[in-house]
Design an enzyme around this catalytic site. Structure first.
Site, PDB file in Angstrom:
ATOM      1  N   PRO A  61       0.831  -1.201   0.000  1.00  0.00           N
ATOM      2  CA  PRO A  61       0.000   0.000   0.000  1.00  0.00           C
ATOM      3  C   PRO A  61       0.871   1.259   0.000  1.00  0.00           C
ATOM      4  CG  PRO A  61       0.064  -0.946   2.203  1.00  0.00           C
ATOM      5  CD  PRO A  61       0.887  -1.849   1.316  1.00  0.00           C
ATOM      6  N   GLY A  62       0.521   2.213  -0.849  1.00  0.00           N
ATOM      7  CA  GLY A  62       1.182   3.511  -0.823  1.00  0.00           C
ATOM      8  C   GLY A  62       0.162   4.520  -0.322  1.00  0.00           C
ATOM      9  N   ARG A  63      -0.831   4.768  -1.183  1.00  0.00           N
ATOM     10  CA  ARG A  63      -1.889   5.723  -0.876  1.00  0.00           C
ATOM     11  C   ARG A  63      -2.518   5.491   0.504  1.00  0.00           C
ATOM     12  NH1 ARG A  63      -4.589   8.276  -4.753  1.00  0.00           N
ATOM     13  NH2 ARG A  63      -3.891   6.712  -6.227  1.00  0.00           N
ATOM     14  N   CYS A 123       0.081  29.442 -15.334  1.00  0.00           N
ATOM     15  CA  CYS A 123      -0.507  30.041 -16.514  1.00  0.00           C
ATOM     16  C   CYS A 123      -1.005  28.984 -17.484  1.00  0.00           C
ATOM     17  CB  CYS A 123       0.489  30.985 -17.162  1.00  0.00           C
ATOM     18  SG  CYS A 123       0.731  32.400 -16.099  1.00  0.00           S
ATOM     19  N   GLU A 124      -2.018  28.274 -17.092  1.00  0.00           N
ATOM     20  CA  GLU A 124      -2.711  27.321 -17.951  1.00  0.00           C
ATOM     21  C   GLU A 124      -4.141  27.237 -17.443  1.00  0.00           C
ATOM     22  OE1 GLU A 124      -1.152  23.784 -19.326  1.00  0.00           O
ATOM     23  OE2 GLU A 124       0.951  24.332 -19.027  1.00  0.00           O
ATOM     24  N   TYR A 167       0.991  10.907  -3.687  1.00  0.00           N
ATOM     25  CA  TYR A 167       1.149  11.462  -5.030  1.00  0.00           C
ATOM     26  C   TYR A 167       0.880  12.974  -5.025  1.00  0.00           C
ATOM     27  CZ  TYR A 167       0.838   6.469  -5.459  1.00  0.00           C
ATOM     28  OH  TYR A 167       1.043   5.133  -5.263  1.00  0.00           O
TER      29      TYR A 167
HETATM   30  C1  LIG Z   1       2.262   2.433  -7.235  1.00  0.00           C
HETATM   31  C2  LIG Z   1       2.468   1.026  -6.811  1.00  0.00           C
HETATM   32  C3  LIG Z   1       1.932   0.581  -5.602  1.00  0.00           C
HETATM   33  C4  LIG Z   1       1.113   1.444  -4.693  1.00  0.00           C
HETATM   34  O1  LIG Z   1      -0.142   1.780  -5.137  1.00  0.00           O
HETATM   35  P1  LIG Z   1      -1.141   2.524  -4.136  1.00  0.00           P
HETATM   36  O2  LIG Z   1      -2.373   2.714  -4.925  1.00  0.00           O
HETATM   37  O3  LIG Z   1      -0.519   3.807  -3.736  1.00  0.00           O
HETATM   38  O4  LIG Z   1      -1.358   1.623  -2.965  1.00  0.00           O
HETATM   39  C5  LIG Z   1       2.225  -0.704  -5.223  1.00  0.00           C
HETATM   40  N1  LIG Z   1       2.969  -1.524  -5.995  1.00  0.00           N
HETATM   41  C6  LIG Z   1       3.493  -1.137  -7.177  1.00  0.00           C
HETATM   42  C7  LIG Z   1       4.318  -2.071  -7.952  1.00  0.00           C
HETATM   43  C8  LIG Z   1       3.241   0.150  -7.619  1.00  0.00           C
HETATM   44  O5  LIG Z   1       3.749   0.540  -8.795  1.00  0.00           O
END
Ligand SMILES: *Cc1c(COP(=O)(O)O)cnc(C)c1O
Length: 418
Positions: A273-275, A342-343, A371
């Protein structure tokens, strides 16, 4: 539900600090990161899965690579999903040991493969060509393979990665032969990986992907290759709108781990997980510069544009916005919140009801942690903004704002032009 903030005397507070005070102390725009929330999100997702089986969280650091945020996650026991040599080195710098990092690149150069391998980081291979090249560069290296599961999910077409024909991963029909070849080449084969996309809100695509992975695991075992882990990638969505439901993590975890345990001998699940970990932990504060009535639309002009937060302009993403010093006040009109770039595509929010905005107000853009800063740019020669960490009533700078001098630092003017 979307994250809510504490209100004191009509002012938004973040971790016990009035948002306008943070803006006054550190300047705007500024990304404000709530440490407790990051820890809580990490523990939520880790606990949801590890209740059922051995689980490793590999934070997908492309969402946010601030070193202080990485330190927090290192302390929590997280691993890392890195997509470039820059991310690998940033995470090593933050104190992660190489065995806690997995590198998942795409369109990877020989130079980058060599550098990653020399740092002792496991490589998640994206193509047959990459495998053949790595066999020359780092024979016997620990690897897994990213497969294209034929299942995609995401908040925008731009972030769906798992569909058939995608640029990512080994096509399904080549997966088993690729594992056989990797075995012949003498790689230390550890696992299998797929990532369907980013910001999906339903459990089903994850289950479809898992079924594909499970079938492959069993076919690969027939070759005499024992895999240690299944890596299900990231993509867990979060609510960006006030009444939006969140994904039921417990349902996701129990369903997926059930499938794995009933149909395979795999002992370890990896999630990336990132997000989910950083999104709602960070608020972008931006100052109102200008208010304009075009006759057709009313505009609030703020000091953050798509150079600061590109998601609305790039993905059409929705970010909730509020005026922190008029928090909970009655709304008077509908406004577009736009930036200084400026867009005409430079906007943060369309058609929002807000209390009457005035120059000097401090607006909060919610859910800016994933992000957000990591995709910001210097477009229009605007220096990157500061990042601040808040915890328990205290605010600390974790990134200085750039200056205009920083923009000139790496440029050279040939002598003859002087
Ligand atoms: C971007 C990415 C993630 C994370 O995605 P999220 O939607 O931020 O959880 C995990 N694995 C890979 C390989 C990615 O490219």
């Amino acid at each position: 539900m979307m994250r809510d903030y504490e209100s004191k005397d009509g002012v938004m507070n973040i971790a016990g600090i009035p948002a306008p005070e943070i803006a006054a102390e550190f300047g705007t725009p500024v990304y404000v990161c709530d440490e407790a929330r990051i820890r809580e999100n990490y523990r939520n997702v880790h606990d949801a899965f590890s209740r059922y089986m051995d689980t490793r969280i590999h934070y997908a650091c492309k969402a946010n690579t601030n070193l202080a945020i990485l330190r927090i996650l290192e302390q929590e026991g997280s691993g890392i999903d890195a997509v470039s040599i820059g991310e690998v080195r940033t995470c090593l710098k933050a104190g992660f040991t190489p065995d806690r990092i997995m590198y998942t690149g795409t369109s990877v150069s020989d130079k980058e493969l060599k550098e990653v391998a020399e740092l002792g980081v496991m490589i998640n291979i994206d193509s047959v060509s990459e495998m053949e090249r790595l066999a020359e560069i780092a024979p016997g290296h620990p690897v897994s393979f990213r497969i294209t599961p034929g299942v995609g999910s995401g908040h925008s077409d731009k972030v769906i990665t798992g569909s058939k024909g995608s640029k990512f991963g080994i096509p399904l029909k080549e997966v088993v032969s690729t594992y056989a070849r990797a075995n012949d080449l003498g790689f230390d084969i550890r696992g299998i990986h797929a990532h369907i996309g980013s910001g999906g809100q339903s459990v089903e695509p994850f289950m479809d992907m898992m079924q594909v992975l499970i079938n492959l695991v069993n076919e690969i075992e027939e070759l005499g290759i024992n895999l240690k882990f299944i890596d299900m990638g990231g993509g867990i969505g979060v609510p960006y709108k006030p009444q939006e439901e969140e994904m039921d993590l417990n349902e996701l975890a129990s369903e997926l781990t059930d499938m794995i345990q009933m149909e395979t001998d795999i002992q370890t699940l990896i999630l990336e997980p990132g997000r989910y970990i950083v999104c709602d932990a960070v608020t972008l504060l931006t100052k109102v510069n200008d208010v304009k009535d075009s006759g057709v639309k009313k505009y609030v002009g703020v000091d953050a544009g798509f150079n600061t937060l590109i998601r609305p302009a790039f993905y059409d993403s929705y970010h909730y916005v509020a005026i922190t010093n008029k928090f909970g006040k009655a709304c008077t009109n509908r406004f577009d919140v736009v930036g200084p770039i400026c867009e005409s595509g430079d906007y943060l929010a369309h058609d929002r009801v807000l209390p009457e905005p005035e120059p000097g107000d401090i607006m909060a853009i919610y859910n800016a942690g994933a992000y957000g800063f990591s995709m910001s740019s210097n477009y229009n020669s605007r220096p990157l903004c500061a990042e601040v960490l808040v915890n328990d009533g205290k605010a600390e700078l974790i990134r200085e704002a750039e200056t205009v001098e920083d923009l000139w630092r790496h440029q050279r003017i040939p002598e003859r032009l002087m």
